[in-house]
Write a protein that holds these residues in place. Structure first.
Motif, PDB file in Angstrom:
ATOM      1  N   THR A   3       1.039  -0.897   0.323  1.00  0.00           N
ATOM      2  CA  THR A   3      -0.052   0.310  -0.463  1.00  0.00           C
ATOM      3  C   THR A   3       0.999   1.331   0.373  1.00  0.00           C
ATOM      4  N   ASP A   4       1.964   1.323   0.876  1.00  0.00           N
ATOM      5  CA  ASP A   4       2.758   2.523   0.756  1.00  0.00           C
ATOM      6  C   ASP A   4       4.023   2.689  -0.132  1.00  0.00           C
ATOM      7  N   LEU A   5       3.644   2.033  -1.204  1.00  0.00           N
ATOM      8  CA  LEU A   5       4.539   2.012  -2.308  1.00  0.00           C
ATOM      9  C   LEU A   5       3.362   2.389  -3.135  1.00  0.00           C
ATOM     10  N   ALA A   6       1.916   1.432  -3.079  1.00  0.00           N
ATOM     11  CA  ALA A   6       2.080   2.392  -4.016  1.00  0.00           C
ATOM     12  C   ALA A   6       0.668   3.750  -4.243  1.00  0.00           C
ATOM     13  N   LEU A   9       3.911   6.062  -5.579  1.00  0.00           N
ATOM     14  CA  LEU A   9       3.121   6.436  -7.074  1.00  0.00           C
ATOM     15  C   LEU A   9       1.656   6.800  -7.901  1.00  0.00           C
ATOM     16  N   GLN A  10       0.732   6.492  -6.782  1.00  0.00           N
ATOM     17  CA  GLN A  10      -0.419   7.609  -6.829  1.00  0.00           C
ATOM     18  C   GLN A  10      -0.507   9.076  -6.777  1.00  0.00           C
ATOM     19  N   GLU A  11       0.302   8.966  -5.540  1.00  0.00           N
ATOM     20  CA  GLU A  11       1.194  10.913  -5.473  1.00  0.00           C
ATOM     21  C   GLU A  11       1.915  11.480  -7.070  1.00  0.00           C
ATOM     22  N   ARG A  12       1.726  10.958  -7.519  1.00  0.00           N
ATOM     23  CA  ARG A  12       2.753  11.026  -8.807  1.00  0.00           C
ATOM     24  C   ARG A  12       1.525  11.370  -9.898  1.00  0.00           C
ATOM     25  N   GLY A  13       0.676  10.623  -9.754  1.00  0.00           N
ATOM     26  CA  GLY A  13       0.095  10.764 -11.313  1.00  0.00           C
ATOM     27  C   GLY A  13      -0.112   9.086 -11.693  1.00  0.00           C
ATOM     28  N   ILE A  14       0.562   8.307 -10.654  1.00  0.00           N
ATOM     29  CA  ILE A  14       0.764   7.470 -11.794  1.00  0.00           C
ATOM     30  C   ILE A  14      -0.326   6.029 -11.174  1.00  0.00           C
ATOM     31  N   HIS A  15      -1.406   5.408 -12.050  1.00  0.00           N
ATOM     32  CA  HIS A  15      -2.572   4.732 -11.210  1.00  0.00           C
ATOM     33  C   HIS A  15      -2.787   3.581 -11.855  1.00  0.00           C
ATOM     34  N   THR A  16      -2.054   3.041 -13.354  1.00  0.00           N
ATOM     35  CA  THR A  16      -2.598   2.940 -14.139  1.00  0.00           C
ATOM     36  C   THR A  16      -0.734   1.422 -14.700  1.00  0.00           C
ATOM     37  N   VAL A  77      20.638   9.868 -13.895  1.00  0.00           N
ATOM     38  CA  VAL A  77      20.656  10.315 -12.853  1.00  0.00           C
ATOM     39  C   VAL A  77      18.684  10.084 -13.083  1.00  0.00           C
ATOM     40  N   GLN A  78      18.077   9.879 -14.262  1.00  0.00           N
ATOM     41  CA  GLN A  78      17.028   9.802 -14.397  1.00  0.00           C
ATOM     42  C   GLN A  78      16.105   9.268 -13.821  1.00  0.00           C
ATOM     43  N   VAL A  79      16.710   7.654 -13.736  1.00  0.00           N
ATOM     44  CA  VAL A  79      16.353   6.362 -12.542  1.00  0.00           C
ATOM     45  C   VAL A  79      16.802   6.664 -11.879  1.00  0.00           C
ATOM     46  N   ALA A  80      17.351   7.080 -11.394  1.00  0.00           N
ATOM     47  CA  ALA A  80      17.763   7.347  -9.914  1.00  0.00           C
ATOM     48  C   ALA A  80      16.940   8.847  -9.096  1.00  0.00           C
ATOM     49  N   LYS A  81      16.505   9.571 -10.445  1.00  0.00           N
ATOM     50  CA  LYS A  81      15.266  10.777  -9.399  1.00  0.00           C
ATOM     51  C   LYS A  81      13.649   9.844  -9.777  1.00  0.00           C
ATOM     52  N   GLU A  82      12.972   8.879 -10.403  1.00  0.00           N
ATOM     53  CA  GLU A  82      12.370   8.581 -11.052  1.00  0.00           C
ATOM     54  C   GLU A  82      12.463   7.173  -9.451  1.00  0.00           C
ATOM     55  N   LEU A  83      13.690   6.373  -8.828  1.00  0.00           N
ATOM     56  CA  LEU A  83      13.245   5.704  -8.358  1.00  0.00           C
ATOM     57  C   LEU A  83      13.641   6.361  -6.816  1.00  0.00           C
ATOM     58  N   ARG A  84      14.275   7.136  -6.079  1.00  0.00           N
ATOM     59  CA  ARG A  84      14.813   7.604  -4.790  1.00  0.00           C
ATOM     60  C   ARG A  84      12.742   7.998  -4.395  1.00  0.00           C
ATOM     61  N   PRO A  85      12.383   8.243  -4.778  1.00  0.00           N
ATOM     62  CA  PRO A  85      10.264   8.658  -3.624  1.00  0.00           C
ATOM     63  C   PRO A  85      10.128   7.524  -3.327  1.00  0.00           C
ATOM     64  N   LEU A  86      10.823   6.216  -4.486  1.00  0.00           N
ATOM     65  CA  LEU A  86       9.929   5.147  -3.698  1.00  0.00           C
ATOM     66  C   LEU A  86      10.928   4.344  -2.705  1.00  0.00           C
ATOM     67  N   ALA A  87      12.216   4.408  -2.665  1.00  0.00           N
ATOM     68  CA  ALA A  87      12.871   4.399  -1.948  1.00  0.00           C
ATOM     69  C   ALA A  87      12.622   5.388  -0.669  1.00  0.00           C
TER      70      ALA A  87
END
Length: 379
Positions: A3-6, A9-16, A77-87
């Motif tokens: 749930t926390d990871l989902a 993602l939802q906070e970033r507008g990623i739902h599907t 840089v791009q991959v780190a930026k995308e994964l950092r919020p999840l980490a």
């Protein structure tokens, strides 16, 4: 997915989930080795990033246990930026390490305690040689853009790194193609991998508009400037690094906001140019083919082949950046008199029957190339 990871993602507008994510994430979460075939922009960063974060969340902290290998600095840089919020949701520390940036700062980050590093092969080997970081006890290894690693001659370095991982670990590999040298990588370094493939929709010549403009040497920069001014966001390809710098200076002299991006520039300068281009602060990014690899840039409406591409594959790869996510765009090739035969050979390989039309920089058609039909005009 937890749930926390989902929620993150939802906070970033990623739902599907994207298709590659729906296919690979369940097997990766189960600890299987996964081999995924998907192109840049297909959502594969989260396809490996979510399982990476989830599977590393339950073990010892502040020791490098997860590794993502990527071919370019920009992609790191791009991959780190995308994964950092999840980490961060899971209390994991993540950072990119790559050449072209101060090694001392990267060493300081690693010594402070990292769980995941996103690295280019050369810089990682430097850090291993200096005994700053060890890959011996990694738990999850990701090889991203394996085909580009092969194209850029990095596979020997990738294999050297993988041979030094002594522990039992999970290996996730993603690539646009899975044949040749990449297939050898899969066979040697993955254990009974489950394979998933997303049928990549190849960008075709029919999905974009094509204009071929005959120009004169003294007027060529002015023609390019006129096209850029009439566009929203333009990616310009030059054959050499020196050519990028020279063209950027000349475009600025024409009051066009343009910046170069190539391998000789410092990483901070490359990142700044890319960010300014993405935000619309500059109108044009002038790039070499190598520098443009791995860059995920949306909303490019025009690609200018300032120097004609060496072959039809390069033409499609360059031009495809203006036909992403179902959007159409335009590719404009500028041709000097002594390049006409080369350009016509290129057209034959692409099965493009488009006339090469002479234009000067004061030609009104340059202000609306998308509304001008060169075929109808010649007919």
């Amino acid at each position: 997915m937890a749930t926390d990871l989902a929620t993150s993602l939802q906070e970033r507008g990623i739902h599907t989930p994207f298709p590659i994510q729906a296919l690979t994430i369940p097997d990766a979460l189960a600890g299987r080795d996964v081999c995924g075939k998907a192109k840049t922009g297909s959502g594969k960063t989260l396809a490996f990033g979510l399982p990476l974060v989830e599977n590393l969340s339950h073990a010892e902290r502040r020791r490098v246990r997860g590794l993502v290998l990527v071919p370019t600095r920009e992609l790191a840089v791009q991959v780190a930026k995308e994964l950092r919020p999840l980490a961060r949701v899971r209390g994991l520390e993540l950072a990119p390490v790559y050449g072209g940036a101060a090694m001392e700062a990267q060493i300081k980050q690693i010594k402070a305690g990292l769980d995941i590093i996103v690295a280019t092969p050369g810089r990682l080997i430097d850090l291993i040689d200096r005994q700053v970081v060890s890959v011996a006890k990694l738990e999850v290894v990701v090889v991203d853009e394996a085909d580009r690693m092969a194209d850029m001659g990095f596979l020997p370095q990738v294999e050297w790194i993988l041979r030094h991982v002594d522990s039992r670990h999970q290996t996730l590999l993603f690539s646009a193609t899975l044949d040749g040298a990449v297939d050898g990588l899969v066979r040697r370094y993955q254990t009974n991998p489950v394979r998933h493939e997303v049928q990549s929709r190849q960008v075709t010549v029919d999905e974009m508009q094509h204009r071929f403009v005959a120009v004169h040497e003294m007027d060529k920069v002015k023609v390019a400037a006129a096209i850029i001014r009439a566009s929203n966001r333009t990616l310009v390809f030059s054959a050499t690094r020196h050519g990028c710098d020279r063209l950027s200076r000349k475009l600025k002299a024409e009051d066009v906001r343009a910046e170069p991006i190539h391998g000789d520039l410092r990483q901070k300068a490359r990142e700044r140019s890319l960010a300014r281009f993405s935000s619309g602060d500059i109108q044009a990014l002038v790039a070499t083919d190598v520098a443009a690899r791995g860059l995920h840039i949306d909303d490019v409406d025009v690609v200018i082949h300032y120097d004609p591409p060496p072959d039809h594959k390069t033409y499609l790869h360059r031009s495809g950046r203006t036909a992403r996510a179902g959007e159409s765009g335009m590719a404009v090739t500028l041709s000097l008199w002594n390049e006409e035969l080369e350009v016509k050979r290129l057209q034959r390989r692409l099965a493009l029957d488009v006339p090469i039309v002479e234009m000067f920089s004061n030609d009104g058609r340059l202000d609306a190339l998308d509304r001008w039909d060169p075929v109808a005009e010649v007919v």
